[in-house]
Write an enzyme that holds these catalytic residues in place. Structure first.
Site, short mmCIF file in Angstrom:
data_model
loop_
_atom_site.label_atom_id
_atom_site.label_comp_id
_atom_site.label_asym_id
_atom_site.label_seq_id
_atom_site.Cartn_x
_atom_site.Cartn_y
_atom_site.Cartn_z
N LYS A 11 0.81 -1.22 0.00
CA LYS A 11 0.00 0.00 0.00
C LYS A 11 0.84 1.28 0.00
O LYS A 11 2.06 1.23 0.19
CB LYS A 11 -0.93 -0.04 1.22
CG LYS A 11 -1.89 -1.24 1.22
CD LYS A 11 -2.91 -1.11 2.35
CE LYS A 11 -3.83 -2.31 2.39
NZ LYS A 11 -4.92 -2.13 3.37
N TYR A 51 -12.59 -1.98 -3.24
CA TYR A 51 -13.00 -2.12 -1.84
C TYR A 51 -14.51 -2.04 -1.67
O TYR A 51 -14.99 -1.65 -0.61
CB TYR A 51 -12.33 -1.04 -0.99
CG TYR A 51 -10.89 -1.37 -0.60
CD1 TYR A 51 -10.58 -2.53 0.10
CD2 TYR A 51 -9.85 -0.50 -0.90
CE1 TYR A 51 -9.28 -2.83 0.48
CE2 TYR A 51 -8.53 -0.78 -0.52
CZ TYR A 51 -8.26 -1.94 0.18
OH TYR A 51 -6.98 -2.24 0.57
N ASN A 114 -1.90 -0.11 7.05
CA ASN A 114 -1.42 -1.41 7.52
C ASN A 114 -0.50 -2.10 6.49
O ASN A 114 -0.34 -3.31 6.52
CB ASN A 114 -2.60 -2.31 7.92
CG ASN A 114 -3.58 -2.53 6.78
OD1 ASN A 114 -3.38 -2.03 5.67
ND2 ASN A 114 -4.63 -3.29 7.04
N HIS A 117 -2.30 -5.55 1.72
CA HIS A 117 -3.60 -6.20 1.60
C HIS A 117 -3.33 -7.64 1.16
O HIS A 117 -2.36 -7.91 0.45
CB HIS A 117 -4.45 -5.49 0.53
CG HIS A 117 -5.67 -6.26 0.13
ND1 HIS A 117 -6.84 -6.20 0.87
CD2 HIS A 117 -5.90 -7.13 -0.88
CE1 HIS A 117 -7.73 -7.01 0.30
NE2 HIS A 117 -7.18 -7.58 -0.75
N GLU A 128 -10.21 -10.57 -7.14
CA GLU A 128 -9.26 -9.45 -7.02
C GLU A 128 -8.14 -9.56 -8.06
O GLU A 128 -7.74 -8.55 -8.65
CB GLU A 128 -8.66 -9.41 -5.61
CG GLU A 128 -9.68 -9.05 -4.54
CD GLU A 128 -9.14 -9.16 -3.12
OE1 GLU A 128 -9.89 -8.85 -2.18
OE2 GLU A 128 -7.96 -9.56 -2.93
P1 CMP Z 1 -7.40 -4.49 3.88
O1 CMP Z 1 -7.05 -5.85 4.34
O2 CMP Z 1 -6.77 -3.98 2.64
O3 CMP Z 1 -8.98 -4.39 3.74
C1 CMP Z 1 -9.73 -3.25 4.00
C2 CMP Z 1 -8.91 -2.15 4.58
O4 CMP Z 1 -9.66 -1.15 5.27
C3 CMP Z 1 -7.97 -2.69 5.64
O5 CMP Z 1 -6.97 -3.46 5.06
C4 CMP Z 1 -7.53 -1.40 6.31
O6 CMP Z 1 -6.56 -0.68 5.53
C5 CMP Z 1 -8.84 -0.62 6.30
N1 CMP Z 1 -9.57 -0.77 7.57
C6 CMP Z 1 -10.18 -1.89 8.06
N2 CMP Z 1 -10.78 -1.65 9.24
C7 CMP Z 1 -10.55 -0.34 9.50
C8 CMP Z 1 -10.92 0.51 10.58
N3 CMP Z 1 -11.62 0.06 11.60
N4 CMP Z 1 -10.52 1.80 10.53
C9 CMP Z 1 -9.81 2.27 9.49
N5 CMP Z 1 -9.44 1.51 8.42
C10 CMP Z 1 -9.80 0.22 8.44
#
Ligand code: CMP
Length: 150
Positions: A11, A51, A114, A117, A128
């Site tokens: 990311k 998403y 984070n 993904h 995906e």
């Molecule tokens: P990802 O696994 O890419 O899938 C959805 C993304 O949304 C997740 O990683 C995070 O980057 C984001 N995300 C999921 N939960 C939250 C949350 N509670 N607050 C903010 N961002 C979130």
């Protein structure tokens, strides 16, 4: 256990921090083979579509803003049991809750940042991968007629 393919996206936070090389090293050291890769920038439209399952959640607007904020590296990874094994390597969604040694514990900061993904199921991996690389890219090399082609 079958050979599978999964999608990972490194990311914008990982790109900006210069962590992509270290994350790729971890992925390769863990036995995943990179079979497709694309460095690109999501548009608002493509981020929304990628998403779409999160549309309507309170973090959706922030997730979109973050997702389009810089380049990402999408990769198709192949390995036995790739989907579950990559989720283990990646760690919990929230970096604060991810086990030590996982990618998100090492390189994530705070949600939505984070670092990576990873697809959460076989159906979503296919969907995906197809969205970014086309349907052919989602089929493991073991299931193709041309076994040497990725
Ligand atoms: P990802 O696994 O890419 O899938 C959805 C993304 O949304 C997740 O990683 C995070 O980057 C984001 N995300 C999921 N939960 C939250 C949350 N509670 N607050 C903010 N961002 C979130």
């Amino acid at each position: 256990m079958a050979i599978q393919r999964t999608l990972t996206i490194l990311k914008p936070d990982a790109y900006r921090a210069g962590n992509m090389g270290n994350i790729i090293a971890l992925i390769e050291e863990s036995g995943f083979k990179i079979v497709h890769a694309l460095l690109f920038k999501f548009t608002e439209k493509s981020a929304r579509q990628f998403y779409q399952v999160h549309d309507g959640k309170d973090f959706f607007a922030g997730l979109l803003e973050f997702t389009v904020s810089d380049k990402v590296l999408a990769m198709v990874l192949e390995k036995e049991n790739a989907i579950a094994d990559f989720r283990k390597l990646m760690g919990a969604t929230d970096p604060a809750k991810a086990d030590p040694g996982t990618i998100r514990a090492k390189f994530g900061t705070a949600l939505p940042k984070n670092a990576v993904h990873g697809s959460d199921s076989e159906a979503n991996a296919r969907k995906e991968i197809t969205y970014i690389f086309g349907e052919f890219a989602s089929i493991p090399s073991t299931e193709k007629n041309h076994a040497k082609e990725y």
